[in-house]
Design a protein around this motif. Structure first.
Motif, PDB file in Angstrom:
ATOM      1  N   LYS A 287      89.734 -52.585   8.451  1.00  0.00           N
ATOM      2  CA  LYS A 287      87.465 -51.930   8.820  1.00  0.00           C
ATOM      3  C   LYS A 287      87.952 -53.232   9.163  1.00  0.00           C
TER       4      LYS A 287
ATOM      5  N   PRO B  51      87.798 -47.032   9.635  1.00  0.00           N
ATOM      6  CA  PRO B  51      86.922 -47.239   8.195  1.00  0.00           C
ATOM      7  C   PRO B  51      85.704 -47.830   9.399  1.00  0.00           C
TER       8      PRO B  51
ATOM      9  N   GLY C  77      89.426 -50.573   3.835  1.00  0.00           N
ATOM     10  CA  GLY C  77      88.018 -50.001   3.385  1.00  0.00           C
ATOM     11  C   GLY C  77      88.380 -49.539   2.049  1.00  0.00           C
TER      12      GLY C  77
END
Length: 337
Positions: free
Chosen positions: A23, A52, A99
């Motif tokens: 992420k 992500p 994430g």
């Protein structure tokens, strides 16, 4: 058979390959993902990248049309994970780095997983793990994969450009002590393959927006605080301040390094209030001033010794005060030396 030849065998045996990364995408996560994708295509296989979230705008001069984003296309990403029989985990060492939404997909998938990463303390979930913590970037490890699997002849500008980008950004333009002689050998191979390094530097450096420069100017002139007893610099920016300067993802990425360039600074720490939490960027100089332990022990983060990230659910003021209380535990008092 070395580990890279084993990875090549898994690529050739797979039917549905998914490439993932962490992420808050950066140059190395984008670069290693795209470099691996193009290499897999040269091997005659297909793959898709699932990230992500979106990378900062200044990285989108690359062709990112093959990247699916969980935040934009969750159904397509979910389907890609369901079909996958091989998943690459690039530039992260733990499943929570992708994430919560993608973490569930990753952990529930029964496909083989291959980690290629350079961060400390990797989790043991993959089928194959390449964890080289002394290497400067995951992009360098992708070049190692290409060469040590016997396919250096396939390296070209399309594969090499994102990999050069990844090495460039994760070494602070080759300034960090993670740069080794092997790094420069790799760079020479990339240039020989046709990579136009001057264009990559221009794309990264000559793309400032007016609002980004004004935000950085405001941060340096109004929000910079230097703790001279410890030679540590702090900048904190609230969500209101970011909004005033039309903040876009990536606008504050260079602030910590800019502050660290002040003569005598040991460390620079930048706080930005985003998505309901305080995002924290830690940068430091020298083996005697690591910041990853501070980030790990107190700010739900971690990373490299001199470049780490973290977060806090406290307010801006509370987070800064917490940091100031911790500074004496992690940095020596210059007045006593």
């Amino acid at each position: 058979m070395n580990i890279y030849q084993q990875i090549e065998s898994e690529i050739k045996a797979a039917s549905h390959i998914v490439i993932t990364s962490h992420k808050s995408a950066d140059g190395d996560s984008i670069g290693s993902s795209l470099g691996l994708l193009h290499f897999i295509k040269k091997l005659g296989k297909k793959a898709i990248i699932c990230h992500p979230d979106k990378a900062p705008d200044f990285l989108y001069w690359l062709d990112t049309s093959n990247i699916l984003l969980m935040e934009e296309s969750p159904e397509k990403v979910t389907e890609a994970f369901k079909q996958a029989d091989l998943i690459f985990c690039l530039d992260y060492n733990a499943t929570n780095r992708v994430g919560p939404e993608m973490q569930s997909l990753l952990e529930e998938s029964t496909s083989k997983k291959i980690m290629i990463d350079h961060h400390l303390n990797p989790e043991e979930f993959p089928f194959i793990t390449v964890s080289e913590t002394a290497v400067c970037s995951t992009s360098q490890l992708i070049v190692e994969l290409i060469e040590q699997s016997g396919h250096i002849d396939l390296l070209d500008e399309t594969i090499g450009t994102p990999l050069y980008l990844g090495i460039l950004t994760d070494t602070g333009s080759f300034r960090f002590n993670s740069v080794q002689p092997r790094t420069h050998e790799i760079l020479a191979k990339l240039l020989a393959s046709g990579v136009q390094h001057h264009i990559i530097h221009e794309k990264l450096s000559d793309n400032n927006t007016e609002s980004r420069l004004r935000l950085q100017g405001y941060a340096m002139s109004e929000k910079l605080e230097i703790l001279y007893d410890y030679n540590v610099a702090i900048i904190s920016l609230s969500k209101e301040e970011l909004a005033t300067y039309n903040y876009k993802k990536g606008d504050t990425d260079s602030l910590a390094n800019l502050v660290l360039s002040i003569k005598g600074m040991k460390a620079a720490i930048v706080f930005t209030e985003r998505d309901g939490i305080m995002k924290i960027s830690f940068r430091s100089k020298g083996a005697e001033n690591p910041v990853n332990v501070l980030a790990t022990e107190h700010f739900n983060g971690g990373g490299h010794a001199n470049a780490s990230g973290g977060m806090s659910d406290l307010t801006v003021t509370e987070t800064v005060e917490k940091l100031k209380e911790l500074i004496p535990q992690y940095f020596s008092n210059e007045q006593q030396n």
